[in-house]
Design a protein around this motif. Sequence first.
Motif, PDB file in Angstrom:
ATOM      1  N   ILE A 499       0.855  -1.183   0.000  1.00  0.00           N
ATOM      2  CA  ILE A 499       0.000   0.000   0.000  1.00  0.00           C
ATOM      3  C   ILE A 499       0.888   1.228   0.000  1.00  0.00           C
ATOM      4  O   ILE A 499       1.719   1.405   0.896  1.00  0.00           O
ATOM      5  N   THR A 500       0.732   2.070  -0.989  1.00  0.00           N
ATOM      6  CA  THR A 500       1.566   3.270  -1.116  1.00  0.00           C
ATOM      7  C   THR A 500       0.817   4.544  -0.766  1.00  0.00           C
ATOM      8  O   THR A 500       1.429   5.587  -0.569  1.00  0.00           O
ATOM      9  N   LYS A 501      -0.483   4.490  -0.701  1.00  0.00           N
ATOM     10  CA  LYS A 501      -1.272   5.654  -0.319  1.00  0.00           C
ATOM     11  C   LYS A 501      -2.443   5.185   0.531  1.00  0.00           C
ATOM     12  O   LYS A 501      -2.628   3.981   0.738  1.00  0.00           O
ATOM     13  N   THR A 502      -3.217   6.125   1.029  1.00  0.00           N
ATOM     14  CA  THR A 502      -4.340   5.767   1.890  1.00  0.00           C
ATOM     15  C   THR A 502      -5.257   4.785   1.176  1.00  0.00           C
ATOM     16  O   THR A 502      -5.799   5.083   0.112  1.00  0.00           O
ATOM     17  N   PRO A 503      -5.412   3.585   1.724  1.00  0.00           N
ATOM     18  CA  PRO A 503      -6.198   2.562   1.012  1.00  0.00           C
ATOM     19  C   PRO A 503      -7.690   2.854   1.064  1.00  0.00           C
ATOM     20  O   PRO A 503      -8.178   3.596   1.919  1.00  0.00           O
ATOM     21  N   GLN A 504      -8.388   2.250   0.117  1.00  0.00           N
ATOM     22  CA  GLN A 504      -9.839   2.323   0.069  1.00  0.00           C
ATOM     23  C   GLN A 504     -10.397   0.928   0.331  1.00  0.00           C
ATOM     24  O   GLN A 504      -9.813  -0.070  -0.091  1.00  0.00           O
ATOM     25  N   SER A 505     -11.526   0.900   1.006  1.00  0.00           N
ATOM     26  CA  SER A 505     -12.171  -0.383   1.282  1.00  0.00           C
ATOM     27  C   SER A 505     -13.680  -0.179   1.213  1.00  0.00           C
ATOM     28  O   SER A 505     -14.328   0.163   2.207  1.00  0.00           O
ATOM     29  N   VAL A 506     -14.222  -0.348   0.031  1.00  0.00           N
ATOM     30  CA  VAL A 506     -15.655  -0.182  -0.186  1.00  0.00           C
ATOM     31  C   VAL A 506     -16.148  -1.336  -1.046  1.00  0.00           C
ATOM     32  O   VAL A 506     -15.399  -1.904  -1.849  1.00  0.00           O
ATOM     33  N   CYS A 507     -17.407  -1.688  -0.877  1.00  0.00           N
ATOM     34  CA  CYS A 507     -18.017  -2.718  -1.711  1.00  0.00           C
ATOM     35  C   CYS A 507     -18.397  -2.145  -3.074  1.00  0.00           C
ATOM     36  O   CYS A 507     -18.219  -2.800  -4.096  1.00  0.00           O
ATOM     37  N   SER A 508     -18.910  -0.925  -3.065  1.00  0.00           N
ATOM     38  CA  SER A 508     -19.271  -0.235  -4.310  1.00  0.00           C
ATOM     39  C   SER A 508     -18.686   1.162  -4.265  1.00  0.00           C
ATOM     40  O   SER A 508     -18.590   1.778  -3.197  1.00  0.00           O
ATOM     41  N   GLU A 509     -18.284   1.649  -5.420  1.00  0.00           N
ATOM     42  CA  GLU A 509     -17.750   3.002  -5.494  1.00  0.00           C
ATOM     43  C   GLU A 509     -18.822   4.007  -5.097  1.00  0.00           C
ATOM     44  O   GLU A 509     -20.022   3.809  -5.335  1.00  0.00           O
ATOM     45  N   SER A 510     -18.404   5.076  -4.489  1.00  0.00           N
ATOM     46  CA  SER A 510     -19.341   6.074  -3.997  1.00  0.00           C
ATOM     47  C   SER A 510     -20.151   6.680  -5.145  1.00  0.00           C
ATOM     48  O   SER A 510     -19.649   6.848  -6.256  1.00  0.00           O
TER      49      SER A 510
END
Length: 846
Positions: A499-510
């Motif tokens: 991980i090189t930047k703040t990770p995202q963890s979502v089921c569906s994109e906003s």
Amino acid sequence: MLLLQHPQVVSSSEDGRRICREKSVAHRRGNVVIAGFFPLYSWEFVWNINDPDEQRQSLQINLQKYQLLLTFVLAVEEINKNAHLLPNMTLGFEIYNEKVKDTDMLENLLIWLSGMNTNSPNYNCRRDSKALAVLTGTSTTSVPIGTLLDLYKLPQFTFGTFDPLLNVLGIFSTVYQMAAKDSALALAMVSLMLHFSWTWVGLFITEDDYGVWFLSELREELYKNGVCLSFETMITYTELADLSNDLWMHRQLMESSTNVIIIYGDSKFLLSVILKFGHFLITGKVWVMNSPYDDVTIGRYFLLDSFHAPLIFSHHHRNTYGFTNYILTDTLSKNSGYNSLPKSWIQSVYCLLIKSDCRDLGHCSYNATLDWLLRHIFDMTMSEESYNIYNAVYALAHALHQMCLCHMEEPPVHNGKPRAFLSSQLHHFLKKIQFINPVGDQVVLNEERKLEAEYDIMSFWNFPRGLGQTVKVGKFSPFRPHGQQLILFENLIEWPIGITKTPQSVCSESCGPGFRKASLEGNATCCFDCTPCPENEISNVTDMVQCVRCTDHQFASTQRNQCLMKSESFLAYEDPLGMALACMALCCSALTAAVLWVFIKHQDTPIVKANNRILSYTLLISLICCFLCSLLFLGRPHTVTCILQHTTFGVVFTMAVSTALAKTITVVLAFTLTTPGRGTRKRLVSWVPNLIIPICTLIQLTLCGLWLVTTPPFVDTDVHSEHGHVIILCNMGSLTAFHCVLGYLGALALASFMVAFMARNLPDTFNEAKFLTFSMLVFCSVWLTFLPVYHSSKGKVMVAVEVFSILASSAGLLGCIFAPKCYIILIRPERNSLSRIRERSSTQKD
């Protein structure tokens, strides 16, 4: 004098079992003694270099846990030096190693209770024992130990994680938990998820009573804040020990789309999970844990490990004043009077950790070894468990102090000796104790008044051979205002491998502005589709469940992300259509006025006198008013103009149509009176037309008056007909009244048409019955066409239709009735003479 027994550090299971057979680690005499059971040893898991899947265990001293012993000694020494706390009493201690194996957990406790090596709990060789309280570790050991100690009514202080089940059960009345409540831990973890917009997380949790309790707390907070669990796996220790589950757990983790994994459990559970995934290199996953793994050391390089830089929630506490100095000066100094850590012990520990084989301890420099230990092994800040031990010793001291004060007020016993201290008497004071410790924190033992914990968010950076650095990257306080409870120092956060930047963890994109979330059947609420907002609805933030409808005076932008103010719409004079209609009205009025001037100028000519010039003047004046009344429909509507619009229109058109009717009746009566024997009706020619106009007009005035009295017209707005516009219009108030006015006007026009049609063939040189018939036909056609077009149009078009109908019907009357006469008067004046009329009459007779 502090007496220490230092077992040699070994690296095999056999030697480890020999270490565990050691009894008291350290003790000090005193008037009152506190017994402490500390987990000074732990299992080390070492992987075979040649076979990574092969692992072996060895029992090693846990240097980080050695801080617990030092804190315990520090608290006792501070109290003994305090002249205001227990001034005439000295505290002593007995320190025991807490057994690692569950089967041997009570061995040292029974030895301590009985005072001998035989495990006889009901027989005490130490009749003069002065131990009044016991310090124990986690809830795993507190429950069996507490069950035994409850028989003796000995106060038991636990310095491990707060266990709510100990209070729920209600059977451990002698157990006092020093850790703060963890009731805000679920909220703290969810706040971290919300800060990084992590709405799709996984969960590994221990399947025990504590895990079930925390899972219910976590589910509640997740549901309230819109965070979903990709998976929730409750695991028993039996399942963790089963190697056949490794691939299944790894597959479940890797098949999940979440990038954030929560691990909740005690350090034993945490170690087991680490070992489960230790066979695989897992990258791109953020691990969130409830406690650090201080109890275990992993004997391999962790720079490329799956569990590098996890985010750990630990209880916040202030560092005890003097703790660092105590370690540096009193404990680790080679000139220390207590000689707590002998030179040979320090050297052996150093050589074991740094070198694979240390046969000659003389090769290890003592000063270099001590400096290395200070920088790499002993944490100079007090750990959470150490802080709980520190508070436990002070709590016992304050309770003893209060009990001493009470005993001083009581008379001595019969032999003159002071009353002896009984451990069972301490509970009365411990349950009420409340004090400020030396670092300024409030300490309360009553569970009902105990405060919720504040949390430090730590990140543990692993380095070779299990060495690491703990970095504070944030904190959480449930006592701060909502929205300000979490504070993060993102520049200090080191993300895991991959991980090189703040990770995202979502089921569906906003769903961005202009869209709303549409739930997918059979999926979690965090899994959704994005659908555009309906017409005149917007969403100006991400992930809106419902779009917001714009107010009546606003409309949605093309992107559906903001509401814009609607512009006012009405048929203004400045509008091209309004300007054209106004010009038409004024031109037609001027033209009618010109016709009136022509008729007045030629009032003595036969064509003007032939059809009652007074009625002609009246009709022309009415038509001028008809043309001008259309101007009331132009411009911004006001209350006065709304009232005048249709009432004026109805009255002036009634005058015009009734005048046409009067002219038609005049023609009929004129020819009827020429019949012989009808001399008695001659008077009708003069007064009947004069009665028709006022009577018809009066009826229309009555209808308009009733309209204005009951439901008068008013200024209204139409916000739905035209997109982006608010139509300012005149509401008629009552469509029935409007249709009555229009219907009455139509009835007059129909009557005039019928009378004129019957008189169209009467002989006369200037008989205008045919012109009246055609004018009424045009008038009725215009207004019959007007009704459907008017009701099907909206806004300024509707007003334009009504204005055009007024102008068209008025122009029809003007053109059909007066155009032929003006043609004769202005272009063919020779036909407008008496000689010409006599010639035509004689020609008709011949």
